[in-house]
Design a protein around this motif. Structure first.
Motif, PDB file in Angstrom:
ATOM      1  N   PRO A 126       0.822  -1.221   0.000  1.00  0.00           N
ATOM      2  CA  PRO A 126       0.000   0.000   0.000  1.00  0.00           C
ATOM      3  C   PRO A 126       0.854   1.269   0.000  1.00  0.00           C
ATOM      4  O   PRO A 126       0.504   2.266  -0.639  1.00  0.00           O
ATOM      5  CB  PRO A 126      -0.815  -0.114   1.287  1.00  0.00           C
ATOM      6  CG  PRO A 126      -0.855  -1.574   1.587  1.00  0.00           C
ATOM      7  CD  PRO A 126       0.460  -2.118   1.105  1.00  0.00           C
TER       8      PRO A 126
ATOM      9  N   GLN B 177      -4.898  -4.587  -5.954  1.00  0.00           N
ATOM     10  CA  GLN B 177      -4.487  -5.673  -5.053  1.00  0.00           C
ATOM     11  C   GLN B 177      -3.493  -5.193  -4.003  1.00  0.00           C
ATOM     12  O   GLN B 177      -3.154  -5.912  -3.085  1.00  0.00           O
ATOM     13  CB  GLN B 177      -3.875  -6.850  -5.836  1.00  0.00           C
ATOM     14  CG  GLN B 177      -4.736  -7.414  -6.939  1.00  0.00           C
ATOM     15  CD  GLN B 177      -6.162  -7.723  -6.505  1.00  0.00           C
ATOM     16  OE1 GLN B 177      -6.477  -7.842  -5.324  1.00  0.00           O
ATOM     17  NE2 GLN B 177      -7.053  -7.827  -7.463  1.00  0.00           N
ATOM     18  N   SER B 178      -2.990  -3.988  -4.159  1.00  0.00           N
ATOM     19  CA  SER B 178      -2.087  -3.447  -3.143  1.00  0.00           C
ATOM     20  C   SER B 178      -2.806  -2.457  -2.247  1.00  0.00           C
ATOM     21  O   SER B 178      -2.168  -1.713  -1.507  1.00  0.00           O
ATOM     22  CB  SER B 178      -0.892  -2.766  -3.802  1.00  0.00           C
ATOM     23  OG  SER B 178      -0.150  -3.729  -4.506  1.00  0.00           O
ATOM     24  N   ARG B 179      -4.103  -2.432  -2.330  1.00  0.00           N
ATOM     25  CA  ARG B 179      -4.870  -1.552  -1.458  1.00  0.00           C
ATOM     26  C   ARG B 179      -5.488  -2.372  -0.349  1.00  0.00           C
ATOM     27  O   ARG B 179      -5.927  -3.501  -0.572  1.00  0.00           O
ATOM     28  CB  ARG B 179      -6.006  -0.914  -2.255  1.00  0.00           C
ATOM     29  CG  ARG B 179      -5.516   0.031  -3.347  1.00  0.00           C
ATOM     30  CD  ARG B 179      -5.858   1.405  -2.956  1.00  0.00           C
ATOM     31  NE  ARG B 179      -5.629   2.372  -4.008  1.00  0.00           N
ATOM     32  CZ  ARG B 179      -5.507   3.666  -3.734  1.00  0.00           C
ATOM     33  NH1 ARG B 179      -5.589   4.100  -2.494  1.00  0.00           N
ATOM     34  NH2 ARG B 179      -5.320   4.530  -4.712  1.00  0.00           N
ATOM     35  N   PHE B 180      -5.551  -1.777   0.837  1.00  0.00           N
ATOM     36  CA  PHE B 180      -6.299  -2.394   1.920  1.00  0.00           C
ATOM     37  C   PHE B 180      -7.756  -2.502   1.481  1.00  0.00           C
ATOM     38  O   PHE B 180      -8.241  -1.670   0.715  1.00  0.00           O
ATOM     39  CB  PHE B 180      -6.158  -1.537   3.180  1.00  0.00           C
ATOM     40  CG  PHE B 180      -6.900  -2.097   4.357  1.00  0.00           C
ATOM     41  CD1 PHE B 180      -6.541  -3.323   4.888  1.00  0.00           C
ATOM     42  CD2 PHE B 180      -7.957  -1.410   4.925  1.00  0.00           C
ATOM     43  CE1 PHE B 180      -7.246  -3.856   5.964  1.00  0.00           C
ATOM     44  CE2 PHE B 180      -8.660  -1.930   5.997  1.00  0.00           C
ATOM     45  CZ  PHE B 180      -8.300  -3.154   6.517  1.00  0.00           C
ATOM     46  N   ILE B 181      -8.447  -3.536   1.952  1.00  0.00           N
ATOM     47  CA  ILE B 181      -9.792  -3.834   1.452  1.00  0.00           C
ATOM     48  C   ILE B 181     -10.701  -2.606   1.398  1.00  0.00           C
ATOM     49  O   ILE B 181     -11.448  -2.414   0.434  1.00  0.00           O
ATOM     50  CB  ILE B 181     -10.448  -4.976   2.279  1.00  0.00           C
ATOM     51  CG1 ILE B 181     -11.801  -5.365   1.703  1.00  0.00           C
ATOM     52  CG2 ILE B 181     -10.572  -4.620   3.744  1.00  0.00           C
ATOM     53  CD1 ILE B 181     -11.752  -5.990   0.355  1.00  0.00           C
TER      54      ILE B 181
ATOM     55  N   ARG C 205      -9.885  -0.746  -1.527  1.00  0.00           N
ATOM     56  CA  ARG C 205     -10.055  -1.530  -2.744  1.00  0.00           C
ATOM     57  C   ARG C 205     -11.517  -1.503  -3.178  1.00  0.00           C
ATOM     58  O   ARG C 205     -11.823  -1.404  -4.348  1.00  0.00           O
ATOM     59  CB  ARG C 205      -9.571  -2.972  -2.527  1.00  0.00           C
ATOM     60  CG  ARG C 205      -9.413  -3.747  -3.807  1.00  0.00           C
ATOM     61  CD  ARG C 205      -9.056  -5.214  -3.586  1.00  0.00           C
ATOM     62  NE  ARG C 205      -8.155  -5.428  -2.487  1.00  0.00           N
ATOM     63  CZ  ARG C 205      -8.208  -6.503  -1.693  1.00  0.00           C
ATOM     64  NH1 ARG C 205      -9.102  -7.453  -1.890  1.00  0.00           N
ATOM     65  NH2 ARG C 205      -7.347  -6.629  -0.717  1.00  0.00           N
TER      66      ARG C 205
ATOM     67  N   ILE D  98     -14.921  -2.015   6.005  1.00  0.00           N
ATOM     68  CA  ILE D  98     -15.238  -3.365   6.459  1.00  0.00           C
ATOM     69  C   ILE D  98     -15.607  -3.316   7.947  1.00  0.00           C
ATOM     70  O   ILE D  98     -15.024  -2.549   8.716  1.00  0.00           O
ATOM     71  CB  ILE D  98     -14.063  -4.326   6.201  1.00  0.00           C
ATOM     72  CG1 ILE D  98     -14.506  -5.763   6.401  1.00  0.00           C
ATOM     73  CG2 ILE D  98     -12.867  -4.002   7.104  1.00  0.00           C
ATOM     74  CD1 ILE D  98     -13.516  -6.782   5.854  1.00  0.00           C
TER      75      ILE D  98
ATOM     76  N   TYR E 108     -20.321  -4.169   5.365  1.00  0.00           N
ATOM     77  CA  TYR E 108     -19.647  -2.904   5.088  1.00  0.00           C
ATOM     78  C   TYR E 108     -20.493  -1.720   5.519  1.00  0.00           C
ATOM     79  O   TYR E 108     -21.718  -1.815   5.622  1.00  0.00           O
ATOM     80  CB  TYR E 108     -19.328  -2.807   3.595  1.00  0.00           C
ATOM     81  CG  TYR E 108     -18.186  -3.730   3.263  1.00  0.00           C
ATOM     82  CD1 TYR E 108     -16.883  -3.256   3.294  1.00  0.00           C
ATOM     83  CD2 TYR E 108     -18.401  -5.085   3.034  1.00  0.00           C
ATOM     84  CE1 TYR E 108     -15.820  -4.114   3.070  1.00  0.00           C
ATOM     85  CE2 TYR E 108     -17.347  -5.949   2.817  1.00  0.00           C
ATOM     86  CZ  TYR E 108     -16.052  -5.458   2.833  1.00  0.00           C
ATOM     87  OH  TYR E 108     -15.002  -6.305   2.627  1.00  0.00           O
TER      88      TYR E 108
ATOM     89  N   LYS F  26     -21.813  -7.083   1.140  1.00  0.00           N
ATOM     90  CA  LYS F  26     -20.901  -6.681   0.069  1.00  0.00           C
ATOM     91  C   LYS F  26     -21.576  -6.700  -1.303  1.00  0.00           C
ATOM     92  O   LYS F  26     -21.433  -5.760  -2.094  1.00  0.00           O
ATOM     93  CB  LYS F  26     -19.719  -7.645   0.086  1.00  0.00           C
ATOM     94  CG  LYS F  26     -18.503  -7.167  -0.635  1.00  0.00           C
ATOM     95  CD  LYS F  26     -17.439  -8.245  -0.490  1.00  0.00           C
ATOM     96  CE  LYS F  26     -16.121  -7.872  -1.080  1.00  0.00           C
ATOM     97  NZ  LYS F  26     -15.173  -8.997  -1.036  1.00  0.00           N
TER      98      LYS F  26
ATOM     99  N   HIS G 259     -16.038  -8.172 -10.231  1.00  0.00           N
ATOM    100  CA  HIS G 259     -15.625  -9.409  -9.555  1.00  0.00           C
ATOM    101  C   HIS G 259     -15.504  -9.233  -8.050  1.00  0.00           C
ATOM    102  O   HIS G 259     -15.578 -10.185  -7.302  1.00  0.00           O
ATOM    103  CB  HIS G 259     -14.297  -9.906 -10.135  1.00  0.00           C
ATOM    104  CG  HIS G 259     -13.164  -8.963  -9.898  1.00  0.00           C
ATOM    105  ND1 HIS G 259     -12.858  -7.926 -10.772  1.00  0.00           N
ATOM    106  CD2 HIS G 259     -12.276  -8.862  -8.880  1.00  0.00           C
ATOM    107  CE1 HIS G 259     -11.828  -7.249 -10.298  1.00  0.00           C
ATOM    108  NE2 HIS G 259     -11.459  -7.790  -9.148  1.00  0.00           N
TER     109      HIS G 259
END
Ligand code: SRM
Ligand code: FAD
Ligand code: SF4
Ligand code: FES
Lengths: 99, 812
Positions: B527, B546-550, B553, B558, B564, B610, B802
């Motif tokens: 990140p 994919q390099s971000r915290f959820i 992203r 969360i 969420y 989600k 996705h």
């Protein structure tokens, strides 16, 4: 069962699949290996599929436990294990999950 | 065949180096270790608590013989290496063994100095260096009554205290008129002496030993002035000499110690040296922390990686005598240009001195209240500009607002079941036990073993104190250069610089160029790299989800149950019936369990599944509501008050100003979260003085305040400057955000950043230098072109689908 194609999952990403054994997270690592693990962190059930993947490990999004994708075990000093499942990719790129 | 590595010295520095090599490349060497002592490797610094009876030998073993076996290391205990043949690359021991080496590691430590007065060879005259010495002292303490300790330094006092705990009458003899002159100034030394006297120690100051009396056994000590005192045991603790005989005989270049380079190499390229026997840039070290730093660098070279450098260490010391709080670091005498800040409370036995030069801390001595030792030490090592904390410095960090732990003053007095880490429920006893049983030396090690201080971090200072107290020093790794994470040796600043200089535009290329030790890095560095790249190359860089915290992203927060929450942007806190209707009907439509007003003047919809998120966002976006970025290291809220439009005190239209600022800044990614507020008058109802950028309206214009936050450690803003028009407020705000974005380390909020770089630096960059301010603002506006795209609308329209759908399983 056939749960989709390899390319349905981004590299270093994860998708979940709903099964009668609960939600299973399918991971794709940077070396294109595929792993299947119950989508419940052994700590407090965090959704592992939402974590950051690095090497053959995923960091849980809730409290940063690291889980070994190869066997579902938490990396020391944390202790615990998420159930892991057999998964294969056939020559056509289909994901075959064995539960 | 593997290369052969021989390590001479089975002590702390040598074995730490071996451990570091095993971490880097366990298969590289065939390792043989020689140690004169008959034990495995143990924690020498804990000999003091063993002597005082607080610990036993088994507690302080670092690596038992099993460890050597498990790692295929050949260990020869009780063997002293007597010569090195550099031509044949062999070493010989006193027991007639000869071993060949490809690389040799010298870690021979030092020898205690024994004053050669008559009688110094009697059996009860000993030093305080190893397990054998402790055994001897314990044996004699059970028979004899009187002990004399020669030397009033750290070791001498710890020996004296230990012997007193064992029931002996102890006299400390010191050549000078103050104790621990290496670590203490006069005032602190007197306080220390008084309190040790109250505990029962006797002192003879300015006394020079003439001889030790006795025929076969020690009976007393006589001094130059003719006095004599009885003694059954004499401990000499008058200093140490680096153990360099072996190296010297082998023709290696030595001065006071074995001279090594920044890679810990001696003048013979096959031979490396670490520990107390070493002289590096004219300095010798006698504490563990620097030796461990050396070990790390040395291992990097022995494992053939070859990029680490040792540039010397700054050290700190504590006295490990239970009940006495004493801390000393750096240059506490101060030079000509230095100021001494002093706090004294004699009846409480408290003395604090901080030496400041050029607004940087140079050294400190603390007595009686050492809570802030670790903090001062950190400020000192990081060379932080303390100009705006100067008048509060001596009252400590708690005084600057460290919520939760301000009351918890002296860790040493806390009971074992006092909770230290509120986030993870870790008590003092758990931490102290882990430090001893698991051989932990650094904050990171404590974090990973106990989880203490690994969440919100507000107990970090307490954990550091427990480490320092348990081990007698500060063990933070390579303090001056803290690597970004375990995947690299490089710091945040190095990475930022290299990205710019080398024009690196992808995470992969940074990792490759900078030699990352793991192919995909980890959840800490990815990140950070993603942020640095997006900040530096807004036009070129492709964000890596994919390099971000959820949260970042998928653009929602969360929650503990995996659902969420989302917070739509409410511009400047002003809403409308239409927006409220939309939110209400969405909540009903999707059965959203909770709606809550946040602390930031907005509405939080909590507990959304989600897969429902894109549909919820579609309805919001149809009504014109966009993401509030409550999940991001990004612009969060802009709080406003009603201002001159309604309020009888309002001086300017603060609401309008706030909305304009929010329109300017929304969407931007920042090193940490960034919050704004605008108040219509100095009554400050929107709390602008605890925001990253706070604006306070006054009759004649706008005051701009920076670097505040609420949260874990409250910090009130500094006044940056005053401007007159709304346009200026916008330009200064853009420039400030950009300066912060380019300069701060990832996850460093404005408050610690402003403290690190200093307010004058920021004023120089963007108040005094108008051109630079304009350039900063322009760069900000360019990056905003790419950032101000509503992520919710995009996702409602199908982006990253996705993320929100499961794979569809079908039975075969
Ligand atoms: C929702 C909210 C609480 C509320 O119900 O009011 C909230 C919720 C969280 N805050 Fe906060 N903070 C909220 C206002 C605040 C405020 C008040 C404010 O902004 O005026 C503060 C203190 C002011 C400040 O930031 O300076 C605040 C200081 C923190 C901190 C400590 C920051 C610090 O620098 O010390 C954290 C921890 C962090 O960011 O690392 C944090 C972190 C969090 C996290 C993100 C914790 C987490 O990582 O999951 C919480 C997310 C909950 C969620 O999923 O929604 N929250 N948080 C508030 C959202 C405001 C909004 O509209 O966006
Ligand atoms: C009582 C005591 C308390 C201390 N308290 C603190 C403290 O609170 N904080 C702190 O930071 N530091 C403290 N220290 C200092 C710290 O222990 C030392 O700096 C550290 O142990 C030095 O490590 P080293 O590996 O260089 O030497 P050592 O640990 O001494 O290891 C050297 C080893 O090499 C062996 N050796 C030497 N020559 C040969 C040879 N030719 N062949 C084979 N073996 C050989 C020696 O027997 C010894 O075992 C304390 C020291 C003592 C004695
Ligand atoms: S919302 Fe903020 S204060 Fe409340 S529990 Fe979460 S992080 Fe703590
Ligand atoms: S639930 Fe995974 S770390 Fe806590």
């Amino acid at each position: 069962m056939n749960i989709g194609k390899l390319n349905d999952i981004p590299v270093l990403g994860s998708r979940v699949v709903q099964t009668e054994r609960g939600e299973i997270a399918i991971f794709r690592t940077s070396d294109d290996a595929i792993f299947a693990i119950a989508n419940n962190c052994p700590h407090k059930e965090g959704p592992l599929a939402d974590g950051i993947i690095h090497g053959h490990k995923v960091t849980c999004p809730l409290h940063n436990w690291q889980i070994n994708l190869e066997n579902g075990e938490a990396i020391a000093p944390d202790q615990g294990c998420a159930e892991s499942f057999k998964i294969e990719v056939d020559t056509d790129g289909n994901l075959l999950l064995n539960i | 065949m593997k290369e052969k590595l021989v390590c001479i010295g089975n002590g702390m520095a040598g074995i730490r180096t071996i451990e570091e090599i095993l971490k880097l490349d366990p298969e590289y060497y065939d390792i043989t270790v020689f140690g004169s002592e008959s034990y495995g490797n143990y924690n020498r610094i804990l000999l003091s608590p063993v002597l005082s009876g607080e610990k036993i030998i088994e507690d302080i073993i670092l690596n038992d013989k099993q460890w050597y076996q498990d790692n295929n290391i050949t260990l020869h205990t009780g063997h002293t290496v007597v010569s090195i043949d550099r031509y044949k690359r062999q070493i010989h021991t006193n027991k007639g063994i000869t071993v060949n080496y490809d690389r040799l590691l010298l870690a021979t430590g030092s020898n205690p100095f024994i004053i050669p007065v008559p009688g110094h060879t009697l059996p009860e005259v000993i030093s305080f260096r190893n397990i054998q010495d402790v055994h001897t002292m314990l044996d004699i303490s059970h028979q004899g009554k009187n002990a004399v300790v020669i030397g009033g330094g750290l070791l001498g006092l710890e020996a004296a205290n230990g012997l007193m705990q064992q029931g002996m009458q102890v006299t400390v003899v010191h050549l000078l008129d103050t104790l621990m002159e290496q670590q203490l100034d006069k005032v602190a030394a007197v306080l220390l002496q008084t309190s040790l006297e109250e505990r029962g120690l006797k002192f003879m100051m300015e006394a020079e030993t003439a001889s030790i009396l006795g025929e076969d056994h020690v009976t007393g000590v006589s001094f130059k002035d003719g006095t004599e005192i009885p003694a059954d045991l004499v401990v000499m603790a008058v200093g140490i000499r680096p153990n360099i005989d072996l190296a010297q005989e082998a023709g290696l270049y030595c001065e006071k110690g074995i001279v090594v380079s920044d890679t810990l190499q001696t003048y013979d390229p096959r031979i490396y040296a670490v520990g107390e026997c070493v002289q590096h840039r004219n300095k010798l070290y006698g504490l563990v922390a620097p030796l461990f730093e050396q070990a790390k660098v040395c291992a990097n070279h022995l494992a053939n990686l070859g990029y680490a450098r040792y540039e010397g260490s700054v050290t700190s010391t504590k006295l490990k005598v239970t009940g006495i709080d004493l801390f000393s670091a750096g240059d506490f005498h101060g030079g000509q240009d230095a100021d001494e800040l002093i706090f004294q409370d004699p009846s409480q036995g408290i003395y604090k001195k901080v030496v400041v030069e050029d607004n940087r801390i140079k050294g400190t001595v603390l007595y009686g209240d050492t809570v802030d030792g670790a903090w001062y030490f950190q400020l000192m090592r990081d060379e932080v500009d303390i100009s705006n904390q100067r008048n509060k410095l001596l009252f400590g960090q708690a005084h600057l607002g460290d919520s939760g732990h301000a009351e918890a003053q002296r860790v040493t007095l806390m009971s074992d079941d006092t909770e230290i880490c509120g986030c993870n429920g870790v008590c003092k006893g758990d931490i102290v036990n882990a430090i001893i049983k698991e051989n932990l030396f650094t904050l990171d090690e404590v974090r990973s073993h106990t989880k203490a201080s690994s969440s919100c971090g507000s107990c970090t200072a307490l954990v550091e104190q427990l480490l320092a107290f348990t081990l007698g020093s500060d063990y933070s790794d390579s303090p001056k250069k803290k690597p970004l994470c375990g995947c690299t040796e490089y710091t945040h600043a190095d990475v930022q610089r290299v990205i710019k200089e080398q024009h690196l535009t992808s995470i992969k290329s940074v990792m490759h160029f900078m030699n990352w030790n793991k192919p995909d890095g980890c959840h800490v560095c990815r990140p950070a790299l993603n942020y640095y790249l997006i900040c530096k190359w807004p036009e070129e860089f492709q964000d890596d989800p994919q390099s971000r915290f959820i949260n970042e992203r998928i653009h929602a927060n969360i929650q503990k149950d995996g659902t969420y929450s989302i917070v739509p942007r409410i511009w400047g806190g002003v809403t409308s019936p239409k927006e409220l209707h939309t939110i209400a009907s969405i909540a009903e439509k999707f059965a959203i369990p909770t709606i809550k007003f946040t602390g930031g003047q907005r509405l939080d919809l909590l507990g959304i599944k989600k897969h429902d998120l894109p549909a919820v966002w579609k309805d919001l976006s149809d009504a014109g509501l966009v993401s509030g970025h409550a999940y991001g290291k990004a612009l969060r809220t802009v709080k406003t008050c009603v201002g001159s439009e309604w309020c009888r005190f309002g001086t300017q239209n603060s609401t309008e100003m706030g909305i304009k600022l929010e329109k300017l800044a929304w969407g931007s990614w920042t090193p940490h979260k960034f919050k704004l507020a605008v108040s219509g008058c100095p009554r400050n109802c929107s709390e602008a003085t605890i925001k990253d950028f706070g604006v306070i309206a006054v009759e004649s214009g706008w005051e701009l305040h920076i670097g505040g936050n609420g949260g874990i450690k409250v910090r009130v803003t500094d006044l940056l400057c005053k401007v007159t028009t709304q346009e200026e407020v916008l330009e200064y705000c853009g420039a400030f955000i950009q300066l912060y974005r380019e300069d701060a380390h990832y996850l460093e909020r404005t408050a610690p950043w402003v403290e690190r770089v200093g307010l004058p630096y920021i004023q120089e960059m963007m108040v005094e230098d108008a051109d630079n301010r304009k350039r900063l603002n322009e760069r900000f506006l360019v990056s905003q072109k790419y950032a101000q795209i509503d992520p919710w609308k995009e996702r409602a329209e199908g982006v990253a689908k996705h993320e929100f759908t499961s794979l569809h399983g079908e039975a075969q």
